[in-house]
Design a protein around this motif. Structure first.
Motif, PDB file in Angstrom:
ATOM      1  N   ARG A  54       0.981  -1.288   0.079  1.00 34.24           N
ATOM      2  CA  ARG A  54      -0.018  -0.065   0.080  1.00 34.24           C
ATOM      3  C   ARG A  54       0.897   1.117  -0.010  1.00 34.24           C
ATOM      4  NH1 ARG A  54      -5.369   0.492   1.215  1.00 34.24           N
ATOM      5  NH2 ARG A  54      -5.336  -1.648   2.283  1.00 34.24           N
ATOM      6  N   CYS A  60       1.496   6.541  -5.293  1.00 32.81           N
ATOM      7  CA  CYS A  60       0.208   5.811  -6.018  1.00 32.81           C
ATOM      8  C   CYS A  60       0.087   6.668  -7.004  1.00 32.81           C
ATOM      9  CB  CYS A  60      -0.964   5.960  -5.068  1.00 32.81           C
ATOM     10  SG  CYS A  60      -0.718   4.561  -3.765  1.00 32.81           S
ATOM     11  N   GLU A  64       0.002   5.568 -11.149  1.00 36.28           N
ATOM     12  CA  GLU A  64      -1.317   5.792 -11.772  1.00 36.28           C
ATOM     13  C   GLU A  64      -0.928   6.683 -13.053  1.00 36.28           C
ATOM     14  OE1 GLU A  64      -4.076   7.289  -9.212  1.00 36.28           O
ATOM     15  OE2 GLU A  64      -4.877   5.291  -8.718  1.00 36.28           O
ATOM     16  N   VAL A  71      -3.989   2.202  -8.983  1.00 35.01           N
ATOM     17  CA  VAL A  71      -2.942   1.107  -8.344  1.00 35.01           C
ATOM     18  C   VAL A  71      -3.489   0.055  -8.047  1.00 35.01           C
ATOM     19  CG1 VAL A  71      -1.561   2.964  -7.556  1.00 35.01           C
ATOM     20  CG2 VAL A  71      -3.417   2.398  -6.080  1.00 35.01           C
ATOM     21  N   GLU A  72      -4.722  -0.265  -7.742  1.00 33.28           N
ATOM     22  CA  GLU A  72      -5.432  -1.608  -7.565  1.00 33.28           C
ATOM     23  C   GLU A  72      -5.140  -2.338  -8.773  1.00 33.28           C
ATOM     24  OE1 GLU A  72      -8.020   1.361  -5.407  1.00 33.28           O
ATOM     25  OE2 GLU A  72      -6.787   1.586  -7.099  1.00 33.28           O
ATOM     26  N   PHE A  76      -1.727  -3.252  -5.983  1.00 30.98           N
ATOM     27  CA  PHE A  76      -1.609  -2.556  -4.577  1.00 30.98           C
ATOM     28  C   PHE A  76      -3.058  -2.230  -4.137  1.00 30.98           C
ATOM     29  CE2 PHE A  76       2.303  -1.107  -7.268  1.00 30.98           C
ATOM     30  CZ  PHE A  76       3.330  -1.968  -6.598  1.00 30.98           C
ATOM     31  N   ALA A  78      -4.793   0.864  -2.619  1.00 28.95           N
ATOM     32  CA  ALA A  78      -4.529   2.487  -2.550  1.00 28.95           C
ATOM     33  C   ALA A  78      -4.616   2.947  -1.050  1.00 28.95           C
ATOM     34  CB  ALA A  78      -5.721   3.105  -3.308  1.00 28.95           C
TER      35      ALA A  78
END
Length: 413
Positions: A54, A60, A64, A71-72, A76, A78
């Protein structure tokens, strides 16, 4: 805790190594925050090995921006302060890009980066053109398709891409331009071929790809031979033989050396030509099965024998030329229809110049059969024209000559 295979796959897709990803993330942070980023190797290692599941907010945001997705989607979680519903991914991505000043229009906001999958698709289309050339030889549709492919890969250069991807795209642009040049050589449109080949040379230099540079110089030598610029053909062949690809791989060393042999034979230096041919044979015998570009598939023992037939014919050693041409025809795979027809034409010429009129005319007629009714490329028409002229010089009143003339009228019409 395990490695982040999703991030690694996305890096591979964009052609990014760890150092390049750190540089891209720092560039993104400079745009987002107005200050240079300080992401280093340790941060990238932690992102890849799973230590950082995370990342902090600014990391992040940089991820992106570089990858063009939440980021998911990179494996990861967020930070809660920046967490967003999955279904709003595109809207958030568009807002993020616009808010940071990266886009000047809505279209740019959704434009994704260019990755190796784009390179692979362009390479697959290129292979299809090479296979068309193997079957039919140069023709107007092939030239047009090659130029469209060149424009397509150059268009991808305007999008976000890693250095590795950009070099690969330039290599493809060089190959597409080389196919257009080669098609024009086959059609005997030599001025246009030189224009395309000059483009190919420039793109090959930008690619820094050794086999692509090798291809350019081999084609330069062949084109100079077609223009009867003999010393230029020799110089280009010598550059090909001294290239990095030839130094690393006996296969390419053989290809460069046989072009040197052909150039010497054009200059009536038979001794140097045969010596270089012998070296080319030795180097090819030392080569091993490696993955090489699709364009290089034409070269092997069959093509070396074909070129050997030309060299011996230029040295007026027609019996040896016939033997080499026979081996070439027997060894050439059916998929290389154009090359097999060219070797057959060389065989017919060698037989004719030994006075074997009946056998020579029968052999020459099979050229049309091999090509399966497709129009003969200009280079092949020139060879058949040489055969026709020599036949009517040696035996103008024979039945074989009259039958051949009837066949020529039928095929040419």
């Amino acid at each position: 805790m395990g490695a982040n295979v999703i991030l690694k796959a996305r890096m591979d897709e964009l052609g990014l190594n760890q150092n390049e990803l750190a540089e891209r993330l720092n560039d993104a942070l400079a745009v987002i925050t107005g200050r240079p980023g300080c992401i280093g190797d340790r941060t990238i290692r932690n992102l890849l090995n799973g230590t950082s599941r995370r990342p902090i907010g600014r990391t992040c945001a940089a991820l992106e921006r570089v990858f063009g997705c939440p980021v998911e989607e990179l494996g990861f979680g967020a930070p809660r302060s920046t967490h967003h519903p999955q279904e709003d991914a595109m809207r958030r991505r568009t807002f993020l890009t616009s808010a940071t000043g990266a886009a000047t229009s809505p279209l740019v906001a959704t434009r994704r980066a260019v990755g190796m999958s784009d390179v692979d698709r362009a390479a697959a289309a290129l292979r299809a053109l090479v296979e068309s050339d193997d079957r039919q030889g140069g023709h107007a549709a092939l030239e047009k398709d090659a130029l469209a492919g060149r424009d397509g890969v150059l268009g991808l250069q305007s999008r976000n891409a890693s250095e590795r991807v950009r070099r690969a795209l330039f290599a493809l642009a060089a190959e597409y331009a080389a196919i257009a040049a080669w098609s024009c050589v086959d059609m005997r449109q030599l001025g246009q071929a030189q224009t395309y080949l000059n483009e190919s040379t420039a793109y090959a230099g930008l690619s820094q790809d050794a086999p692509t540079l090798m291809r350019v110089w081999v084609t330069q030598s062949l084109l100079a031979t077609q223009r009867q610029a003999w010393t230029e053909a020799l110089a280009a062949a010598q550059v090909a033989h001294a290239s990095a690809a030839a130094r690393r791989d006996p296969f390419f060393a053989s290809l460069g050396r046989v072009r040197v042999a052909l150039a010497h034979s054009s200059l009536a230096d038979g001794r140097s030509a045969l010596r270089s041919l012998g070296v080319a044979q030795e180097m090819l015998a030392k080569s091993t099965d490696l993955e090489r570009p699709r364009w290089a598939a034409f070269y092997g023992s069959a093509e070396l024998d074909h070129l050997g037939a030309i060299i011996y014919s230029r040295s007026r050693r027609y019996a040896q030329a016939e033997a080499f041409a026979h081996r070439s025809v027997a060894r050439t795979p059916p998929s290389f229809r154009r090359n097999r027809a060219l070797a057959t034409a060389q065989l017919a010429l060698a037989q004719l110049r030994q006075g074997e009129i009946d056998q020579a005319t029968a052999t020459a007629a099979t050229v049309f059969t091999i090509m399966g009714g497709d129009p003969l490329p200009g280079r092949m028409r020139s060879l058949i024209g040489d055969f026709h002229r020599d036949l009517f010089t040696l035996a103008p009143s024979t039945t074989y000559a009259r039958d051949w003339a009837d066949r020529m009228r039928t095929e040419w019409s």
